[in-house]
Each structure stands twice: as C-alpha cells, then as structure tokens.
Design a protein around this motif. Structure first.
Motif, mmCIF file in Angstrom:
data_model
loop_
_atom_site.group_PDB
_atom_site.id
_atom_site.type_symbol
_atom_site.label_atom_id
_atom_site.label_comp_id
_atom_site.label_asym_id
_atom_site.label_seq_id
_atom_site.Cartn_x
_atom_site.Cartn_y
_atom_site.Cartn_z
ATOM 1 N N GLN A 176 103.396 -118.320 35.548
ATOM 2 C CA GLN A 176 102.149 -118.475 35.092
ATOM 3 C C GLN A 176 102.073 -118.648 33.607
ATOM 4 O O GLN A 176 101.285 -119.312 32.964
ATOM 5 N N ALA A 177 102.686 -117.432 33.001
ATOM 6 C CA ALA A 177 102.565 -117.295 31.444
ATOM 7 C C ALA A 177 103.247 -118.647 30.739
ATOM 8 O O ALA A 177 102.777 -119.125 29.811
ATOM 9 N N ALA A 178 104.278 -119.138 31.423
ATOM 10 C CA ALA A 178 104.857 -120.034 30.749
ATOM 11 C C ALA A 178 104.307 -121.514 30.954
ATOM 12 O O ALA A 178 104.016 -122.070 29.998
ATOM 13 N N SER A 183 102.466 -125.759 28.968
ATOM 14 C CA SER A 183 102.165 -127.193 29.776
ATOM 15 C C SER A 183 101.156 -128.123 28.964
ATOM 16 O O SER A 183 100.965 -129.388 29.451
ATOM 17 N N LEU A 184 100.338 -127.566 27.882
ATOM 18 C CA LEU A 184 99.696 -128.485 27.188
ATOM 19 C C LEU A 184 100.410 -129.619 26.582
ATOM 20 O O LEU A 184 101.416 -129.352 25.773
ATOM 21 N N ASN A 199 100.613 -143.517 43.887
ATOM 22 C CA ASN A 199 99.773 -142.565 44.126
ATOM 23 C C ASN A 199 100.661 -140.867 43.649
ATOM 24 O O ASN A 199 100.305 -140.135 44.513
ATOM 25 N N LEU A 200 101.115 -140.719 42.735
ATOM 26 C CA LEU A 200 101.874 -139.546 42.403
ATOM 27 C C LEU A 200 101.081 -138.899 41.415
ATOM 28 O O LEU A 200 100.055 -139.161 40.902
ATOM 29 N N LEU A 201 101.616 -137.595 41.131
ATOM 30 C CA LEU A 201 100.776 -136.583 40.195
ATOM 31 C C LEU A 201 101.816 -136.984 38.796
ATOM 32 O O LEU A 201 102.712 -137.223 38.780
ATOM 33 N N SER A 202 100.763 -136.462 37.997
ATOM 34 C CA SER A 202 101.249 -136.254 36.656
ATOM 35 C C SER A 202 102.319 -135.130 36.348
ATOM 36 O O SER A 202 102.236 -134.366 37.652
ATOM 37 N N LYS A 203 103.351 -134.830 35.742
ATOM 38 C CA LYS A 203 104.130 -133.967 35.497
ATOM 39 C C LYS A 203 103.544 -132.617 35.333
ATOM 40 O O LYS A 203 103.831 -131.589 35.976
ATOM 41 N N LYS A 204 102.322 -132.390 34.664
ATOM 42 C CA LYS A 204 101.635 -131.257 34.522
ATOM 43 C C LYS A 204 101.113 -130.756 35.712
ATOM 44 O O LYS A 204 101.201 -129.711 36.209
ATOM 45 N N ASP A 205 100.392 -131.597 36.411
ATOM 46 C CA ASP A 205 99.777 -131.467 37.710
ATOM 47 C C ASP A 205 100.780 -131.225 39.031
ATOM 48 O O ASP A 205 100.474 -130.258 39.586
#
Length: 244
Positions: A176-178, A183-184, A199-205
């Motif tokens: 979570q901290a990492a 991730s920004l 219909n895939l997710l972005s890397k961050k999501d």
C-alpha cells in the motif's frame, strides 16, 4: 515511467529497515517494481456476514460476524497454559484458542462486543478456532443492540505467499505504501487502443485492483488484464527478435 523502471530499493519505504529487507529478499523482492508485481496467491472474501450457526450448517469453516465474549477459560500448565475465549453471536458459540496471546484476556474481556473473523473446525464436539481475528466494537452491552450493524472490516483480503517472519499484514501495508508513493503517473505497458478495444484496465488500476480489490470480480478483472499484458509483451519481444 513504466513499472519495470521502478528500481528504487524497498528500503526507501517507511518501516523497511535491514531486517525486513532481508525477509523480503527471501521472496526475491528487492525493488519497488518487484514489490508491486508480487501478486496475491488467493483472496479471502469477507464481504458477506457469516454467523456461527450458518457456518456450521453450511460447513464453510469460516465465520465473519459480530459476537460477544461470554467467557474466558484456561487450559494446559506452565508455559503451555493457553487462554481460550468463548464467543457467541446469538446463533451459536465458538471457542477461540489464543496460543501465545495471553494478553487477549485484557484486550478482549468478558462482555466485550467484537467483530469476529475466524477459520474453524469441530474438535472434541466443539466448534473451535486457532486462526481468528478480533476487533473491538464496544466494551459491553446487549448483543441484540448490534444485530443490524454491518461487520467492520468487511472487504476482500489479499493472501500472499510469505516467508517466516513476514506477515500478510506487513506485506499488505508495505505494498500500500509503495502504491501510494509510486503509482502516480505510472505508464501503461499496453497500447491505449488495445486497452480500449478489449475493455482492459490501465496499469495503475490493474495494480490497485489486484492488491486492493473491493470485490472478487474486480480482482479477476485485474488478473485478466495483467495476464493479457504479459502474453502481449512476450509476443512483442519474439516479433522484435525475429525482425532483428
């Protein structure tokens, strides 16, 4: 920046000293990239309330409910003396063997109302657990007062492959901290047109949903994105090598 380029040491995260670094190293986790790509092996779904009677009837072996500590008992002698907490949710009772946790006599006294999550089995004719979590809701009161309350901490919990000395709680907190710190601005490894068309997710999501899903279906969607991404990049590498 792409995830593979996050080469910062995990020691840059709060609370990660040399001792914890050594534990993570046993799992081949050295960098932020390694950490964020260390995916859960499974999940524990605590989104649904499961009472003691229902758990027994359906033989799930799992409890996630609001209960009251109705008694303390001790068994064994000397250093082997162990506290047993008896909890009731109004539908049944369960015995919670607190091996190595005698402090629970004070932190969870008789009468306390708690959120109880446990993995149970029948032993000697009793429903028992040695693998349980308790979270205080109130110091006391009538259990019936809390019947309509949602069970606190009702969510999907990731379960990671671990090593001795490294708990699931520590792993989740560190990831979570990492994620919060790095991730920004994380770039996608897949072309935008493929993400949209399939219909895939972005890397961050995808990373958020694989590590911190709100539902099991969300975790599955994240895993599908990451598996597709891995296959796509592998085929891309083969194609580039063939051209070269």
């Amino acid at each position: 920046m792409h995830l593979s380029e996050l080469s910062n040491s995990i020691s840059s995260l709060p609370g990660i000293g040399s001792a914890k670094q050594a534990l993570f190293a046993r799992l081949n986790i050295f960098t932020i990239s390694d950490l964020l790509q260390f995916y859960p092996r499974t999940y524990e779904d605590r989104t649904q309330k499961i009472g003691i009677a229902e758990s027994l009837q359906k033989q799930t072996g799992k409890i996630h409910t609001i209960a009251q500590i109705v008694a303390h008992e001790w068994f064994g002698y000397g250093r082997m003396k162990t506290l047993k907490l008896i909890a009731s949710d109004g539908t049944g009772t369960v015995e919670l063997a607190a091996f190595g946790r005698p402090f629970m006599e004070k932190t969870h006294p008789v009468g306390q109302i708690v959120a109880l999550s446990a993995k149970c089995e029948i032993k000697f004719g009793k429903y028992q657990s040695t693998n349980f979590e308790l979270e205080k809701i109130a110091d006391g009161g009538e259990l019936s007062q809390f019947e309509g309350l949602a069970v606190p901490n009702s969510r999907v919990f990731p379960v990671y492959p671990l090593t001795e000395g490294l708990t699931n709680k520590i792993m989740t907190k560190t990831i979570q901290a990492a994620f919060n710190q790095f991730s920004l601005g994380l770039e996608n490894d897949l072309p935008e047109n493929i993400i949209q068309s399939r219909n895939l997710l972005s890397k961050k999501d995808a990373l958020r949903s694989i590590h911190f899903p709100k539902t099991l279906s969300e975790a599955i969607g994240a895993r599908n994105t990451l598996v597709f991404e891995e296959l796509f990049l592998f085929q891309k590498t083969l194609a580039e090598q063939a051209i070269a």
